[in-house]
Design a protein around this motif. Sequence first.
Motif, PDB file in Angstrom:
ATOM      1  N   GLN A  67       0.850  -1.182   0.000  1.00 29.22           N
ATOM      2  CA  GLN A  67       0.000   0.000   0.000  1.00 29.22           C
ATOM      3  C   GLN A  67       0.891   1.239   0.000  1.00 29.22           C
ATOM      4  OE1 GLN A  67      -2.900   0.035   3.130  1.00 29.22           O
ATOM      5  NE2 GLN A  67      -3.520   2.148   2.753  1.00 29.22           N
ATOM      6  N   LYS A  68       0.522   2.238  -0.773  1.00 30.92           N
ATOM      7  CA  LYS A  68       1.329   3.456  -0.838  1.00 30.92           C
ATOM      8  C   LYS A  68       1.329   4.172   0.517  1.00 30.92           C
ATOM      9  CE  LYS A  68       0.834   4.295  -5.805  1.00 30.92           C
ATOM     10  NZ  LYS A  68       0.450   5.264  -6.852  1.00 30.92           N
ATOM     11  N   TYR A  69       2.446   4.823   0.796  1.00 34.70           N
ATOM     12  CA  TYR A  69       2.593   5.515   2.076  1.00 34.70           C
ATOM     13  C   TYR A  69       3.253   6.869   1.839  1.00 34.70           C
ATOM     14  CZ  TYR A  69       3.958   6.480   6.915  1.00 34.70           C
ATOM     15  OH  TYR A  69       4.119   7.063   8.153  1.00 34.70           O
ATOM     16  N   GLN A  70       2.635   7.902   2.362  1.00 33.62           N
ATOM     17  CA  GLN A  70       3.180   9.252   2.232  1.00 33.62           C
ATOM     18  C   GLN A  70       3.877   9.650   3.518  1.00 33.62           C
ATOM     19  OE1 GLN A  70       3.165  10.701  -0.710  1.00 33.62           O
ATOM     20  NE2 GLN A  70       1.973   8.965  -1.484  1.00 33.62           N
ATOM     21  N   LEU A  71       5.110  10.129   3.391  1.00 33.45           N
ATOM     22  CA  LEU A  71       5.875  10.541   4.563  1.00 33.45           C
ATOM     23  C   LEU A  71       5.194  11.707   5.266  1.00 33.45           C
ATOM     24  CD1 LEU A  71       9.526  10.423   3.160  1.00 33.45           C
ATOM     25  CD2 LEU A  71       8.389   8.737   4.594  1.00 33.45           C
ATOM     26  N   SER A  72       5.250  11.675   6.584  1.00 34.59           N
ATOM     27  CA  SER A  72       4.605  12.731   7.363  1.00 34.59           C
ATOM     28  C   SER A  72       5.606  13.597   8.114  1.00 34.59           C
ATOM     29  CB  SER A  72       3.633  12.110   8.376  1.00 34.59           C
ATOM     30  OG  SER A  72       4.328  11.227   9.253  1.00 34.59           O
ATOM     31  N   LEU A  73       6.883  13.221   8.107  1.00 33.28           N
ATOM     32  CA  LEU A  73       7.874  13.968   8.869  1.00 33.28           C
ATOM     33  C   LEU A  73       8.149  15.334   8.249  1.00 33.28           C
ATOM     34  CD1 LEU A  73      10.443  11.173   9.726  1.00 33.28           C
ATOM     35  CD2 LEU A  73       8.718  12.152  11.189  1.00 33.28           C
ATOM     36  N   GLU A  74       8.331  16.309   9.117  1.00 32.37           N
ATOM     37  CA  GLU A  74       8.622  17.664   8.654  1.00 32.37           C
ATOM     38  C   GLU A  74       9.944  18.187   9.203  1.00 32.37           C
ATOM     39  OE1 GLU A  74       5.316  20.014   9.797  1.00 32.37           O
ATOM     40  OE2 GLU A  74       3.899  19.001   8.461  1.00 32.37           O
ATOM     41  N   ASN A 243       6.734   3.567  -3.615  1.00 32.28           N
ATOM     42  CA  ASN A 243       5.332   3.833  -3.971  1.00 32.28           C
ATOM     43  C   ASN A 243       5.071   3.610  -5.455  1.00 32.28           C
ATOM     44  OD1 ASN A 243       4.503   4.476  -1.383  1.00 32.28           O
ATOM     45  ND2 ASN A 243       4.789   6.683  -1.642  1.00 32.28           N
ATOM     46  N   ASP A 244       6.072   3.888  -6.283  1.00 31.26           N
ATOM     47  CA  ASP A 244       5.896   3.761  -7.733  1.00 31.26           C
ATOM     48  C   ASP A 244       6.077   2.326  -8.232  1.00 31.26           C
ATOM     49  OD1 ASP A 244       5.405   6.455  -7.944  1.00 31.26           O
ATOM     50  OD2 ASP A 244       7.455   6.984  -8.504  1.00 31.26           O
ATOM     51  N   PHE A 245       7.054   1.604  -7.688  1.00 30.05           N
ATOM     52  CA  PHE A 245       7.434   0.312  -8.261  1.00 30.05           C
ATOM     53  C   PHE A 245       6.952  -0.902  -7.457  1.00 30.05           C
ATOM     54  CE2 PHE A 245      10.376   3.277 -10.199  1.00 30.05           C
ATOM     55  CZ  PHE A 245      10.398   2.858 -11.512  1.00 30.05           C
ATOM     56  N   PHE A 246       6.532  -0.685  -6.217  1.00 31.55           N
ATOM     57  CA  PHE A 246       6.072  -1.807  -5.397  1.00 31.55           C
ATOM     58  C   PHE A 246       4.636  -1.602  -4.918  1.00 31.55           C
ATOM     59  CE2 PHE A 246      10.627  -2.395  -5.157  1.00 31.55           C
ATOM     60  CZ  PHE A 246      10.774  -3.770  -5.149  1.00 31.55           C
ATOM     61  N   SER A 247       3.870  -0.823  -5.633  1.00 32.34           N
ATOM     62  CA  SER A 247       2.490  -0.567  -5.218  1.00 32.34           C
ATOM     63  C   SER A 247       1.603  -1.773  -5.507  1.00 32.34           C
ATOM     64  CB  SER A 247       1.938   0.659  -5.950  1.00 32.34           C
ATOM     65  OG  SER A 247       1.764   0.368  -7.332  1.00 32.34           O
ATOM     66  N   ASN A 248       0.479  -1.838  -4.820  1.00 32.75           N
ATOM     67  CA  ASN A 248      -0.490  -2.904  -5.078  1.00 32.75           C
ATOM     68  C   ASN A 248      -1.027  -2.827  -6.501  1.00 32.75           C
ATOM     69  OD1 ASN A 248      -0.471  -4.243  -2.565  1.00 32.75           O
ATOM     70  ND2 ASN A 248      -1.794  -2.676  -1.669  1.00 32.75           N
ATOM     71  N   GLU A 249      -1.114  -1.615  -7.041  1.00 32.30           N
ATOM     72  CA  GLU A 249      -1.606  -1.445  -8.412  1.00 32.30           C
ATOM     73  C   GLU A 249      -0.640  -2.076  -9.413  1.00 32.30           C
ATOM     74  OE1 GLU A 249      -3.475   1.493  -5.796  1.00 32.30           O
ATOM     75  OE2 GLU A 249      -1.379   0.956  -6.165  1.00 32.30           O
ATOM     76  N   VAL A 250       0.648  -1.840  -9.221  1.00 27.79           N
ATOM     77  CA  VAL A 250       1.660  -2.427 -10.104  1.00 27.79           C
ATOM     78  C   VAL A 250       1.638  -3.944  -9.982  1.00 27.79           C
ATOM     79  CG1 VAL A 250       4.145  -2.654 -10.496  1.00 27.79           C
ATOM     80  CG2 VAL A 250       3.138  -0.397 -10.128  1.00 27.79           C
ATOM     81  N   TYR A 251       1.512  -4.435  -8.757  1.00 29.24           N
ATOM     82  CA  TYR A 251       1.443  -5.877  -8.523  1.00 29.24           C
ATOM     83  C   TYR A 251       0.249  -6.493  -9.265  1.00 29.24           C
ATOM     84  CZ  TYR A 251       0.594 -10.253  -5.999  1.00 29.24           C
ATOM     85  OH  TYR A 251       0.358 -11.564  -5.684  1.00 29.24           O
TER      86      TYR A 251
END
Length: 261
Positions: A67-74, A243-251
């Motif tokens: 599942q894609k994950y967006q970083l939250s650290l600032e 997120n681009d190469f190991f996403s569930n969509e790509v799978y």
Amino acid sequence: TFVFLLPILIFTRHKNIWYIRIRENNALLIWFLSFFCKSVIFISSDVKKNLRISSKTKKYTLMTGFQKYQLSLEANFESVKTINFVTVGSINERKNQIEVIELFKYISSSINAKCNLHIYGGYEPADYSYYESLKLKIKSDNEINESVHFYGYVSEVIPMIEHYDVFLFASRREGLPRSIIEALQAGLYVICRPVDGVSDIIKDPSFGLVLNMSDDLNKINFNELFSFGLSQDERKKRNSFINDFFSNEVYGDKFEDILKR
């Protein structure tokens, strides 16, 4: 024979196609079953390259989706004086935490920063003695006994490790080490052994460092490595790659493509 194979085989059927999933890395069994299958799907290109199957059987590689994950650290990590290391995995000899500790000790003594190592993972009763030996090793070493700490099992790995800097991984055997994928997705720099699947993940030198047992660590400038590798831009780069190469969509797309073929 069928009863004997049940613990390591899973049979499923979908649209008149039978699927056999092998749960263990059993090279002889894979070779034998390949004579009865039209196709074999491998979890990484390393496994595909290293296992022998029937020459009449088609070979495909299909890596796990995430599942894609967006970083939250600032925070601005480039100004941080402490480097936080982490490793995640079941505590046992195969995951090889003892080498993780030894590598951490070397790195922490060779760089100009305070270092901490947190070890996450549970253990089975059969591995309790290994866990105790790790604790004893740390307790008896004055160089690391205040900087290495054990924690238990965690269910949500990526949000937790996102707050670390470097992921250490010394597993002896893998097919596709998902913990390395999760570490990159969390933005961490990875230092690992060259187990199966790593060549599909560490595609860029900025993602991590793959070490052989014979490598001379004295030739590696870890200060220079971390000054570049822990920047916010590099963290985002690693996260975007996963997120681009190991996403569930790509799978899903690759799986459908294999079925069509």
